[in-house]
Design a protein around this motif. Structure first.
Motif, PDB file in Angstrom:
ATOM      1  N   THR A 117       0.849  -1.191   0.000  1.00 43.27           N
ATOM      2  CA  THR A 117       0.000   0.000   0.000  1.00 43.27           C
ATOM      3  C   THR A 117       0.887   1.244   0.000  1.00 43.27           C
ATOM      4  O   THR A 117       2.116   1.152   0.115  1.00 43.27           O
ATOM      5  CB  THR A 117      -0.887   0.042   1.259  1.00 43.27           C
ATOM      6  OG1 THR A 117      -0.023   0.083   2.412  1.00 43.27           O
ATOM      7  CG2 THR A 117      -1.811  -1.165   1.356  1.00 43.27           C
ATOM      8  N   LYS A 118       0.250   2.396  -0.069  1.00 41.30           N
ATOM      9  CA  LYS A 118       0.981   3.642   0.119  1.00 41.30           C
ATOM     10  C   LYS A 118       1.640   3.653   1.494  1.00 41.30           C
ATOM     11  O   LYS A 118       2.756   4.155   1.657  1.00 41.30           O
ATOM     12  CB  LYS A 118       0.038   4.841   0.001  1.00 41.30           C
ATOM     13  CG  LYS A 118      -0.629   5.009  -1.354  1.00 41.30           C
ATOM     14  CD  LYS A 118      -1.638   6.138  -1.304  1.00 41.30           C
ATOM     15  CE  LYS A 118      -2.442   6.240  -2.604  1.00 41.30           C
ATOM     16  NZ  LYS A 118      -3.463   7.313  -2.536  1.00 41.30           N
ATOM     17  N   GLU A 119       0.942   3.079   2.466  1.00 39.90           N
ATOM     18  CA  GLU A 119       1.466   3.051   3.837  1.00 39.90           C
ATOM     19  C   GLU A 119       2.742   2.222   3.943  1.00 39.90           C
ATOM     20  O   GLU A 119       3.611   2.528   4.765  1.00 39.90           O
ATOM     21  CB  GLU A 119       0.403   2.522   4.796  1.00 39.90           C
ATOM     22  CG  GLU A 119      -0.759   3.464   5.035  1.00 39.90           C
ATOM     23  CD  GLU A 119      -1.791   3.451   3.902  1.00 39.90           C
ATOM     24  OE1 GLU A 119      -2.628   4.371   3.857  1.00 39.90           O
ATOM     25  OE2 GLU A 119      -1.753   2.524   3.065  1.00 39.90           O
ATOM     26  N   SER A 120       2.859   1.163   3.137  1.00 38.36           N
ATOM     27  CA  SER A 120       4.097   0.374   3.183  1.00 38.36           C
ATOM     28  C   SER A 120       5.269   1.168   2.595  1.00 38.36           C
ATOM     29  O   SER A 120       6.405   1.047   3.066  1.00 38.36           O
ATOM     30  CB  SER A 120       3.919  -0.970   2.464  1.00 38.36           C
ATOM     31  OG  SER A 120       3.501  -0.806   1.128  1.00 38.36           O
ATOM     32  N   CYS A 162       6.080   7.342  10.767  1.00 37.84           N
ATOM     33  CA  CYS A 162       5.989   6.596   9.506  1.00 37.84           C
ATOM     34  C   CYS A 162       6.223   5.097   9.700  1.00 37.84           C
ATOM     35  O   CYS A 162       5.722   4.291   8.917  1.00 37.84           O
ATOM     36  CB  CYS A 162       6.983   7.152   8.485  1.00 37.84           C
ATOM     37  SG  CYS A 162       6.507   8.755   7.796  1.00 37.84           S
ATOM     38  N   PRO A 208      -0.553   0.489  10.185  1.00 30.79           N
ATOM     39  CA  PRO A 208      -0.460   1.238   8.920  1.00 30.79           C
ATOM     40  C   PRO A 208      -1.412   2.430   8.855  1.00 30.79           C
ATOM     41  O   PRO A 208      -1.098   3.448   8.230  1.00 30.79           O
ATOM     42  CB  PRO A 208      -0.817   0.196   7.859  1.00 30.79           C
ATOM     43  CG  PRO A 208      -0.590  -1.122   8.510  1.00 30.79           C
ATOM     44  CD  PRO A 208      -0.851  -0.937   9.967  1.00 30.79           C
ATOM     45  N   LYS A 209      -2.575   2.322   9.499  1.00 30.92           N
ATOM     46  CA  LYS A 209      -3.570   3.395   9.447  1.00 30.92           C
ATOM     47  C   LYS A 209      -3.104   4.646  10.178  1.00 30.92           C
ATOM     48  O   LYS A 209      -3.640   5.731   9.940  1.00 30.92           O
ATOM     49  CB  LYS A 209      -4.896   2.905  10.038  1.00 30.92           C
ATOM     50  CG  LYS A 209      -5.544   1.782   9.247  1.00 30.92           C
ATOM     51  CD  LYS A 209      -6.821   1.311   9.908  1.00 30.92           C
ATOM     52  CE  LYS A 209      -7.443   0.146   9.144  1.00 30.92           C
ATOM     53  NZ  LYS A 209      -8.671  -0.373   9.827  1.00 30.92           N
ATOM     54  N   ARG A 225       0.043   5.779  10.099  1.00 24.76           N
ATOM     55  CA  ARG A 225       1.164   6.413   9.404  1.00 24.76           C
ATOM     56  C   ARG A 225       0.684   7.620   8.601  1.00 24.76           C
ATOM     57  O   ARG A 225      -0.368   7.559   7.959  1.00 24.76           O
ATOM     58  CB  ARG A 225       1.856   5.414   8.468  1.00 24.76           C
ATOM     59  CG  ARG A 225       2.493   4.252   9.204  1.00 24.76           C
ATOM     60  CD  ARG A 225       3.007   3.183   8.262  1.00 24.76           C
ATOM     61  NE  ARG A 225       3.188   1.913   8.974  1.00 24.76           N
ATOM     62  CZ  ARG A 225       3.150   0.727   8.417  1.00 24.76           C
ATOM     63  NH1 ARG A 225       2.961   0.617   7.096  1.00 24.76           N
ATOM     64  NH2 ARG A 225       3.305  -0.361   9.149  1.00 24.76           N
ATOM     65  N   LYS A 273       0.457  10.378   5.540  1.00 23.81           N
ATOM     66  CA  LYS A 273       0.628  10.376   4.085  1.00 23.81           C
ATOM     67  C   LYS A 273       1.811  11.270   3.730  1.00 23.81           C
ATOM     68  O   LYS A 273       2.251  12.105   4.536  1.00 23.81           O
ATOM     69  CB  LYS A 273      -0.647  10.869   3.402  1.00 23.81           C
ATOM     70  CG  LYS A 273      -1.861   9.985   3.632  1.00 23.81           C
ATOM     71  CD  LYS A 273      -3.057  10.529   2.882  1.00 23.81           C
ATOM     72  CE  LYS A 273      -4.305   9.692   3.159  1.00 23.81           C
ATOM     73  NZ  LYS A 273      -4.144   8.295   2.705  1.00 23.81           N
TER      74      LYS A 273
END
Length: 347
Positions: A217-220, A288, A293-294, A296, A298
């Motif tokens: 994901t973007k989070e990773s 980060c 993950p939620k 972190r 953007k």
């Protein structure tokens, strides 16, 4: 045999032509051989697991370039080559390495980029190049956040890099950030927030949910950014090859709990760093690499933090499970580190 190989090359070229938006320059193998003096050893800039990069000079363009030679014997060579051409041809941004052209000829897979005279961030932090002053480090961290914001939010299809690390952050003449190496990057349909895929990338920079479950994901990507941010501030690797230590993020976290986080600042800086900016970058790094993950931020939020438009929130005291011993030199086994990663995703 020769005819079959030529047909295969033609089909690959045709497929690439259909998949990219604007085809870069096509070079002949002979032209790139001349440019790199036959891929001479003294022209080699670096080597990764799947390729070598050489310094070259293209007479046609009257400029220095970097030529990436993907190992043809690798079973993934064509996939890496096609993926990088397809993705880089869609993008242009001041904080991405400029993609100039390509060549697929006589079994070779070659990619041509702008030449980065100041090498990689990894070489400055941990290698033979000169240590970077604090203001340059701040600029590099911000440039990386800007690159990720572009990849994640500004394109028709989100691009997940999947291998963000100091070695893939290159520096131009003015030490501007240039994110490179998109061989394992992934185009993601914005309608799907999470995709499960094979785990690729570099151990130590991989998000726990990606490492254990293949969720990309973007989070990773932001987790990997957080690791790099901590490396920039601390001047320490997140891990050492052949030896497994307490992860850098956990060491900084314990110092944060103790109220003396600045003890983690890179010793090579001496007193030549801004305390407020250093604390900000470390806090951003810790957010980060949050195990959830939620939680972190953007990339766009990170940009605001680094530009000090908004303050970085304090981290909850129960964010991490602190180990009993948390010095960077403490030895760990590989299996215990992987279990530690997995325990994060189960929280």
């Amino acid at each position: 045999m020769i005819k079959m190989r030529k047909k295969c090359e033609f089909r690959t070229l045709t497929r690439i032509d259909k998949e990219i938006v604007a085809l870069p320059l096509k070079f002949s193998r002979e032209e790139l051989l001349v440019a790199t003096n036959g891929f001479a050893n003294d022209r080699r800039l670096g080597q990764g697991g799947s390729s070598q990069v050489y310094k070259g000079f293209l007479n046609r363009l009257d400029r220095l370039v970097a030529v990436k030679r993907i190992f043809a014997e690798s079973k993934h060579s064509e996939k890496l080559f096609t993926n990088e051409v397809k993705i880089l041809s869609r993008m242009i941004h001041r904080n991405l390495v400029q993609f100039i052209g390509w060549c697929q000829e006589e079994g070779e897979f070659l990619l041509v980029y702008e030449y980065m005279p100041n090498g990689s961030l990894d070489n400055h932090l941990f290698g033979t190049r000169k240590s970077l002053p604090w203001d340059v480090r701040c600029k590099i961290a911000l440039g990386l956040a800007l690159a990720l914001d572009y990849l994640h939010e500004d394109l028709e299809q989100c691009v997940l890099h999947r291998d963000i690390k100091a070695a893939n952050i290159l520096l131009d003449t003015n030490f501007n950030t240039k994110l490179g190496d998109f061989g394992v990057a992934k185009l993601v349909d914005p309608r799907f927030r999470t995709q499960t895929t094979d785990v690729v990338g570099t151990y130590g920079y991989l998000a726990p949910e990606y490492l254990s479950e293949g969720k990309v994901t973007k989070e990773s990507d932001m987790f990997s950014f957080g690791v790099v941010a901590l490396e920039i501030a601390c001047g320490r690797r997140t891990h050492h090859e052949g030896e497994f230590h307490v992860p850098l993020r956990k060491w900084v976290w314990q110092l944060y709990l103790a109220g003396n986080m600045l003890e983690a600042a890179d010793e090579t800086l001496g007193l030549s760093f801004d305390r407020k900016e250093t604390e900000c970058l470390m806090m951003v790094g810790l957010w980060c690499v949050h195990p959830d993950p939620k939680r972190r931020p953007k990339a766009r939020q990170v940009i605001k933090f680094l530009q000090q438009e908004v303050p970085v929130p304090e981290l909850p005291l129960d964010t991490y499970e602190a180990p009993t011993s948390c010095q960077p030199s403490t030895h760990r086994t590989e299996s215990s580190c992987i279990q530690e990663f997995s325990s994060f995703s189960a929280r």
